[in-house]
Design a protein around this motif. Structure first.
Motif, PDB file in Angstrom:
ATOM      1  N   SER A 191       2.215  25.227 -55.028  1.00 56.58           N
ATOM      2  CA  SER A 191       2.234  24.014 -55.789  1.00 56.58           C
ATOM      3  C   SER A 191       3.698  23.215 -55.204  1.00 56.58           C
ATOM      4  CB  SER A 191       2.464  24.399 -57.282  1.00 56.58           C
ATOM      5  OG  SER A 191       3.933  24.666 -57.499  1.00 56.58           O
ATOM      6  N   VAL A 192       3.702  21.912 -55.653  1.00 55.46           N
ATOM      7  CA  VAL A 192       4.523  21.410 -55.158  1.00 55.46           C
ATOM      8  C   VAL A 192       6.012  21.587 -55.450  1.00 55.46           C
ATOM      9  CG1 VAL A 192       5.627  18.761 -55.502  1.00 55.46           C
ATOM     10  CG2 VAL A 192       3.287  18.763 -55.269  1.00 55.46           C
TER      11      VAL A 192
ATOM     12  N   ARG B 278       6.567  24.711 -53.014  1.00 52.95           N
ATOM     13  CA  ARG B 278       7.099  24.195 -51.805  1.00 52.95           C
ATOM     14  C   ARG B 278       8.411  23.706 -51.829  1.00 52.95           C
ATOM     15  NH1 ARG B 278       2.484  20.356 -49.631  1.00 52.95           N
ATOM     16  NH2 ARG B 278       2.793  19.755 -51.777  1.00 52.95           N
TER      17      ARG B 278
ATOM     18  N   SER C 263       4.599  17.766 -42.999  1.00 51.68           N
ATOM     19  CA  SER C 263       3.941  17.166 -44.100  1.00 51.68           C
ATOM     20  C   SER C 263       4.410  17.084 -45.405  1.00 51.68           C
ATOM     21  CB  SER C 263       2.680  18.602 -44.342  1.00 51.68           C
ATOM     22  OG  SER C 263       1.907  17.902 -45.670  1.00 51.68           O
ATOM     23  N   LEU C 264       5.361  17.974 -45.840  1.00 49.18           N
ATOM     24  CA  LEU C 264       6.059  17.815 -46.810  1.00 49.18           C
ATOM     25  C   LEU C 264       7.294  16.494 -46.899  1.00 49.18           C
ATOM     26  CD1 LEU C 264       7.019  21.212 -47.883  1.00 49.18           C
ATOM     27  CD2 LEU C 264       6.069  19.886 -49.317  1.00 49.18           C
TER      28      LEU C 264
ATOM     29  N   LYS D 118       6.465  13.882 -45.024  1.00 53.16           N
ATOM     30  CA  LYS D 118       5.707  12.651 -45.287  1.00 53.16           C
ATOM     31  C   LYS D 118       5.319  12.311 -46.784  1.00 53.16           C
ATOM     32  CE  LYS D 118       3.323  12.903 -40.784  1.00 53.16           C
ATOM     33  NZ  LYS D 118       2.113  13.089 -40.076  1.00 53.16           N
ATOM     34  N   GLU D 119       5.269  13.552 -47.642  1.00 50.63           N
ATOM     35  CA  GLU D 119       5.030  13.093 -49.061  1.00 50.63           C
ATOM     36  C   GLU D 119       6.097  12.981 -49.950  1.00 50.63           C
ATOM     37  OE1 GLU D 119       3.224  16.888 -50.558  1.00 50.63           O
ATOM     38  OE2 GLU D 119       1.642  16.777 -48.804  1.00 50.63           O
ATOM     39  N   CYS D 120       7.264  13.229 -49.424  1.00 51.21           N
ATOM     40  CA  CYS D 120       8.374  12.951 -50.412  1.00 51.21           C
ATOM     41  C   CYS D 120       9.084  11.705 -50.059  1.00 51.21           C
ATOM     42  CB  CYS D 120       9.525  14.112 -50.214  1.00 51.21           C
ATOM     43  SG  CYS D 120      10.344  14.042 -48.532  1.00 51.21           S
ATOM     44  N   LYS D 121      10.081  11.302 -50.824  1.00 45.96           N
ATOM     45  CA  LYS D 121      10.811  10.100 -50.499  1.00 45.96           C
ATOM     46  C   LYS D 121      11.810  10.175 -49.506  1.00 45.96           C
ATOM     47  CE  LYS D 121      12.204   8.323 -55.210  1.00 45.96           C
ATOM     48  NZ  LYS D 121      13.337   8.357 -56.110  1.00 45.96           N
ATOM     49  N   LYS D 122      11.604   9.080 -48.396  1.00 44.91           N
ATOM     50  CA  LYS D 122      12.116   9.623 -47.085  1.00 44.91           C
ATOM     51  C   LYS D 122      13.819   9.664 -47.207  1.00 44.91           C
ATOM     52  CE  LYS D 122       8.663   6.772 -44.804  1.00 44.91           C
ATOM     53  NZ  LYS D 122       8.085   5.761 -45.782  1.00 44.91           N
TER      54      LYS D 122
ATOM     55  N   THR E  80      14.590  19.052 -45.429  1.00 40.22           N
ATOM     56  CA  THR E  80      13.561  19.362 -44.661  1.00 40.22           C
ATOM     57  C   THR E  80      13.959  18.913 -43.229  1.00 40.22           C
ATOM     58  OG1 THR E  80      12.070  18.826 -46.357  1.00 40.22           O
ATOM     59  CG2 THR E  80      11.251  18.657 -44.331  1.00 40.22           C
TER      60      THR E  80
END
Length: 142
Positions: free
Chosen positions: A49-50, A53, A85-86, A88-92, A100
């Motif tokens: 799950s988020v 991860r 991938s993570l 890209k999904e999170c706040k930069k 990461t």
């Protein structure tokens, strides 16, 4: 560690959270880094799950900051795609993005890591975007 191998995803997520707590203490880092925990946490990166991860990334980050031997060793081919991938999904510009990116930086120090990063579609350009637009304060993991 056995719970991270369990087929029940909820148990794996609880185990990842427990490893996160354990990885926060310097005295546990070398033991965890030399165990099967990094490889199992890598699997959680791919299928958890988020929250699981996030816990896995934070645990791997904690283990990578150990002051003692053995140092964290990761399979770049397995870890790089879910890390990007993570990212890209999170706040930069979040601390999570910084952790990461830090792991990706460590992985890029090896030929296998650089190859894995290059093989992810858009990986290099996205990492560059995050690093170029973040201030040193935003990229601080402390």
């Amino acid at each position: 560690m056995e719970l991270l191998k369990h087929q029940n995803s909820h148990l794996r997520e609880l185990a990842a959270a427990a490893i996160l707590s354990l990885s926060s203490a310097e005295s546990n880092k070398s033991t965890l880094a030399s165990s099967c925990a990094p490889n199992l946490l890598s699997q959680v990166l791919c299928s958890g799950s988020v929250q699981a991860r996030v816990d896995a990334v934070t645990s791997l980050y904690n283990l990578s900051t150990s002051e003692h031997e053995p140092k964290l060793v990761l399979d770049a081919k397995a870890v790089v795609p879910p890390l990007i991938s993570l990212l890209k999904e999170c706040k930069k510009y979040s601390k999570f993005a910084a952790k990461t990116t830090f792991l990706l930086e460590i992985l890029s120090s090896s030929e296998q890591g650089r190859g894995a990063i290059t093989n992810v579609d858009g990986g290099i350009s996205f990492i560059t975007l995050v690093v170029d637009h973040a201030s040193p304060k935003e990229m601080s993991c402390s």
